[in-house]
Scaffold this motif. Structure first.
Motif, PDB file in Angstrom:
ATOM      1  N   ALA A  48       0.821  -1.209   0.000  1.00 29.74           N
ATOM      2  CA  ALA A  48       0.000   0.000   0.000  1.00 29.74           C
ATOM      3  C   ALA A  48       0.856   1.260   0.000  1.00 29.74           C
ATOM      4  CB  ALA A  48      -0.919  -0.002   1.215  1.00 29.74           C
ATOM      5  N   LEU A  49       0.510   2.169  -0.908  1.00 28.31           N
ATOM      6  CA  LEU A  49       1.147   3.473  -1.018  1.00 28.31           C
ATOM      7  C   LEU A  49       0.067   4.517  -1.269  1.00 28.31           C
ATOM      8  CD1 LEU A  49       3.945   2.502  -3.563  1.00 28.31           C
ATOM      9  CD2 LEU A  49       4.310   2.994  -1.135  1.00 28.31           C
ATOM     10  N   THR A  50       0.347   5.742  -0.900  1.00 32.46           N
ATOM     11  CA  THR A  50      -0.481   6.860  -1.330  1.00 32.46           C
ATOM     12  C   THR A  50       0.268   7.484  -2.498  1.00 32.46           C
ATOM     13  OG1 THR A  50      -1.345   7.231   0.879  1.00 32.46           O
ATOM     14  CG2 THR A  50      -1.495   9.072  -0.676  1.00 32.46           C
ATOM     15  N   VAL A  51      -0.314   7.405  -3.676  1.00 37.36           N
ATOM     16  CA  VAL A  51       0.362   7.868  -4.892  1.00 37.36           C
ATOM     17  C   VAL A  51      -0.328   9.129  -5.393  1.00 37.36           C
ATOM     18  CG1 VAL A  51       1.149   7.235  -7.200  1.00 37.36           C
ATOM     19  CG2 VAL A  51       0.924   5.464  -5.442  1.00 37.36           C
ATOM     20  N   GLN A  52       0.460  10.174  -5.582  1.00 37.69           N
ATOM     21  CA  GLN A  52      -0.045  11.445  -6.078  1.00 37.69           C
ATOM     22  C   GLN A  52       0.491  11.657  -7.491  1.00 37.69           C
ATOM     23  OE1 GLN A  52       1.594  14.003  -3.070  1.00 37.69           O
ATOM     24  NE2 GLN A  52      -0.108  13.653  -1.657  1.00 37.69           N
ATOM     25  N   ALA A  53      -0.425  11.885  -8.433  1.00 34.70           N
ATOM     26  CA  ALA A  53      -0.031  12.117  -9.828  1.00 34.70           C
ATOM     27  C   ALA A  53      -1.123  12.918 -10.517  1.00 34.70           C
ATOM     28  CB  ALA A  53       0.202  10.789 -10.545  1.00 34.70           C
ATOM     29  N   HIS A  54      -0.833  13.342 -11.726  1.00 32.46           N
ATOM     30  CA  HIS A  54      -1.800  14.124 -12.496  1.00 32.46           C
ATOM     31  C   HIS A  54      -2.863  13.241 -13.140  1.00 32.46           C
ATOM     32  CE1 HIS A  54       1.847  16.659 -12.225  1.00 32.46           C
ATOM     33  NE2 HIS A  54       0.932  17.574 -11.939  1.00 32.46           N
ATOM     34  N   ALA A  55      -2.514  11.968 -13.380  1.00 32.73           N
ATOM     35  CA  ALA A  55      -3.472  11.039 -13.987  1.00 32.73           C
ATOM     36  C   ALA A  55      -3.045   9.601 -13.682  1.00 32.73           C
ATOM     37  CB  ALA A  55      -3.545  11.263 -15.497  1.00 32.73           C
ATOM     38  N   PHE A  56      -4.014   8.701 -13.717  1.00 30.73           N
ATOM     39  CA  PHE A  56      -3.792   7.270 -13.504  1.00 30.73           C
ATOM     40  C   PHE A  56      -4.541   6.507 -14.579  1.00 30.73           C
ATOM     41  CE2 PHE A  56      -3.375   9.260  -9.399  1.00 30.73           C
ATOM     42  CZ  PHE A  56      -2.364   8.570  -8.755  1.00 30.73           C
ATOM     43  N   SER A  57      -3.928   5.470 -15.143  1.00 30.87           N
ATOM     44  CA  SER A  57      -4.692   4.582 -16.016  1.00 30.87           C
ATOM     45  C   SER A  57      -5.623   3.761 -15.132  1.00 30.87           C
ATOM     46  CB  SER A  57      -3.756   3.659 -16.810  1.00 30.87           C
ATOM     47  OG  SER A  57      -3.156   2.703 -15.945  1.00 30.87           O
ATOM     48  N   ASN A  58      -6.667   3.209 -15.723  1.00 31.08           N
ATOM     49  CA  ASN A  58      -7.605   2.374 -14.953  1.00 31.08           C
ATOM     50  C   ASN A  58      -6.898   1.182 -14.325  1.00 31.08           C
ATOM     51  OD1 ASN A  58      -9.800   4.020 -15.450  1.00 31.08           O
ATOM     52  ND2 ASN A  58     -10.410   2.902 -17.287  1.00 31.08           N
ATOM     53  N   SER A  59      -5.978   0.564 -15.079  1.00 32.27           N
ATOM     54  CA  SER A  59      -5.282  -0.612 -14.555  1.00 32.27           C
ATOM     55  C   SER A  59      -4.341  -0.243 -13.408  1.00 32.27           C
ATOM     56  CB  SER A  59      -4.534  -1.352 -15.663  1.00 32.27           C
ATOM     57  OG  SER A  59      -3.559  -0.529 -16.256  1.00 32.27           O
ATOM     58  N   ALA A  60      -3.684   0.910 -13.484  1.00 31.36           N
ATOM     59  CA  ALA A  60      -2.810   1.341 -12.394  1.00 31.36           C
ATOM     60  C   ALA A  60      -3.624   1.618 -11.134  1.00 31.36           C
ATOM     61  CB  ALA A  60      -2.034   2.591 -12.799  1.00 31.36           C
ATOM     62  N   ARG A  61      -4.739   2.311 -11.293  1.00 32.48           N
ATOM     63  CA  ARG A  61      -5.604   2.603 -10.138  1.00 32.48           C
ATOM     64  C   ARG A  61      -6.067   1.299  -9.489  1.00 32.48           C
ATOM     65  NH1 ARG A  61      -8.342   6.845  -8.216  1.00 32.48           N
ATOM     66  NH2 ARG A  61      -7.812   8.160  -9.989  1.00 32.48           N
ATOM     67  N   THR A  62      -6.479   0.336 -10.298  1.00 33.81           N
ATOM     68  CA  THR A  62      -6.943  -0.954  -9.786  1.00 33.81           C
ATOM     69  C   THR A  62      -5.842  -1.665  -9.009  1.00 33.81           C
ATOM     70  OG1 THR A  62      -8.538  -1.180 -11.575  1.00 33.81           O
ATOM     71  CG2 THR A  62      -7.875  -3.207 -10.465  1.00 33.81           C
ATOM     72  N   LYS A  63      -4.624  -1.667  -9.544  1.00 34.96           N
ATOM     73  CA  LYS A  63      -3.508  -2.357  -8.888  1.00 34.96           C
ATOM     74  C   LYS A  63      -3.120  -1.677  -7.578  1.00 34.96           C
ATOM     75  CE  LYS A  63      -1.607  -4.364 -13.066  1.00 34.96           C
ATOM     76  NZ  LYS A  63      -0.443  -4.501 -13.957  1.00 34.96           N
ATOM     77  N   ILE A  64      -3.097  -0.357  -7.558  1.00 29.51           N
ATOM     78  CA  ILE A  64      -2.738   0.378  -6.334  1.00 29.51           C
ATOM     79  C   ILE A  64      -3.797   0.161  -5.254  1.00 29.51           C
ATOM     80  CG2 ILE A  64      -2.460   2.697  -5.362  1.00 29.51           C
ATOM     81  CD1 ILE A  64      -1.196   3.444  -8.161  1.00 29.51           C
ATOM     82  N   GLU A  65      -5.055   0.259  -5.635  1.00 26.72           N
ATOM     83  CA  GLU A  65      -6.136   0.106  -4.664  1.00 26.72           C
ATOM     84  C   GLU A  65      -6.304  -1.340  -4.199  1.00 26.72           C
ATOM     85  OE1 GLU A  65      -9.410   2.032  -6.657  1.00 26.72           O
ATOM     86  OE2 GLU A  65      -8.672   4.032  -6.097  1.00 26.72           O
ATOM     87  N   ALA A  66      -5.923  -2.319  -5.030  1.00 28.13           N
ATOM     88  CA  ALA A  66      -6.057  -3.738  -4.678  1.00 28.13           C
ATOM     89  C   ALA A  66      -5.193  -4.127  -3.483  1.00 28.13           C
ATOM     90  CB  ALA A  66      -5.717  -4.623  -5.878  1.00 28.13           C
ATOM     91  N   VAL A  67      -4.090  -3.392  -3.260  1.00 31.74           N
ATOM     92  CA  VAL A  67      -3.220  -3.695  -2.120  1.00 31.74           C
ATOM     93  C   VAL A  67      -3.413  -2.694  -0.980  1.00 31.74           C
ATOM     94  CG1 VAL A  67      -1.503  -4.950  -3.480  1.00 31.74           C
ATOM     95  CG2 VAL A  67      -1.265  -2.462  -3.162  1.00 31.74           C
ATOM     96  N   GLY A  68      -4.517  -1.941  -1.033  1.00 30.46           N
ATOM     97  CA  GLY A  68      -4.847  -1.019   0.048  1.00 30.46           C
ATOM     98  C   GLY A  68      -4.290   0.382  -0.115  1.00 30.46           C
ATOM     99  N   GLY A  69      -3.732   0.683  -1.263  1.00 30.74           N
ATOM    100  CA  GLY A  69      -3.190   2.009  -1.523  1.00 30.74           C
ATOM    101  C   GLY A  69      -4.267   2.976  -1.996  1.00 30.74           C
ATOM    102  N   THR A  70      -3.876   4.241  -2.148  1.00 34.55           N
ATOM    103  CA  THR A  70      -4.800   5.257  -2.625  1.00 34.55           C
ATOM    104  C   THR A  70      -4.156   6.052  -3.760  1.00 34.55           C
ATOM    105  OG1 THR A  70      -4.056   6.828  -0.951  1.00 34.55           O
ATOM    106  CG2 THR A  70      -5.996   5.529  -0.420  1.00 34.55           C
ATOM    107  N   CYS A  71      -5.008   6.549  -4.637  1.00 34.08           N
ATOM    108  CA  CYS A  71      -4.591   7.368  -5.760  1.00 34.08           C
ATOM    109  C   CYS A  71      -5.149   8.767  -5.563  1.00 34.08           C
ATOM    110  CB  CYS A  71      -5.131   6.796  -7.073  1.00 34.08           C
ATOM    111  SG  CYS A  71      -4.574   5.121  -7.420  1.00 34.08           S
ATOM    112  N   GLU A  72      -4.270   9.759  -5.611  1.00 35.15           N
ATOM    113  CA  GLU A  72      -4.697  11.137  -5.433  1.00 35.15           C
ATOM    114  C   GLU A  72      -4.314  11.938  -6.668  1.00 35.15           C
ATOM    115  OE1 GLU A  72      -2.882  12.601  -1.843  1.00 35.15           O
ATOM    116  OE2 GLU A  72      -4.040  11.246  -0.564  1.00 35.15           O
ATOM    117  N   ILE A  73      -5.308  12.598  -7.260  1.00 40.04           N
ATOM    118  CA  ILE A  73      -5.068  13.455  -8.427  1.00 40.04           C
ATOM    119  C   ILE A  73      -4.583  14.818  -7.929  1.00 40.04           C
ATOM    120  CG2 ILE A  73      -6.125  14.594 -10.411  1.00 40.04           C
ATOM    121  CD1 ILE A  73      -6.028  11.619 -10.797  1.00 40.04           C
ATOM    122  N   VAL A  74      -3.485  15.293  -8.509  1.00 46.79           N
ATOM    123  CA  VAL A  74      -2.978  16.623  -8.187  1.00 46.79           C
ATOM    124  C   VAL A  74      -3.174  17.541  -9.383  1.00 46.79           C
ATOM    125  CG1 VAL A  74      -1.313  15.796  -6.486  1.00 46.79           C
ATOM    126  CG2 VAL A  74      -0.617  16.012  -8.857  1.00 46.79           C
ATOM    127  N   ALA A  75      -3.248  18.821  -9.118  1.00 55.68           N
ATOM    128  CA  ALA A  75      -3.479  19.800 -10.177  1.00 55.68           C
ATOM    129  C   ALA A  75      -2.215  20.073 -10.955  1.00 55.68           C
ATOM    130  CB  ALA A  75      -4.020  21.091  -9.580  1.00 55.68           C
TER     131      ALA A  75
END
Length: 75
Positions: A48-75
């Motif tokens: 699990a990681l908290t990942v901050q980026a401008h965009a995420f592909s659907n597959s990346a978001r799924t993989k990050i969230e599958a292990v308890g991580g979070t995806c945060e969109i930054v401006a």
């Protein structure tokens, strides 16, 4: 966008917050583009990681969230 593959995030400790600035500092986000997109190619993220980026592909978001991580969109 500068692409960063999700498996590259495994270098960071579990529970870490991975920012765009950190990706640039360690050389994962190279190039002239000002924005970073996390892609799901080439493997999985191991913890699990908290990942901050401008965009995420659907597959990346799924993989990050599958292990308890979070995806945060930054401006």
């Amino acid at each position: 966008y500068v692409p960063v593959n999700v498996h590259s995030l495994n270098r960071f400790d579990a529970g870490s917050t991975v920012s765009v600035a950190l990706l640039q500092k360690v050389g994962l986000a190279k190039g002239n583009a000002a924005k970073v997109k996390i892609l799901g190619h080439g493997g999985d993220v191991a913890h699990a990681l908290t990942v901050q980026a401008h965009a995420f592909s659907n597959s990346a978001r799924t993989k990050i969230e599958a292990v308890g991580g979070t995806c945060e969109i930054v401006a």
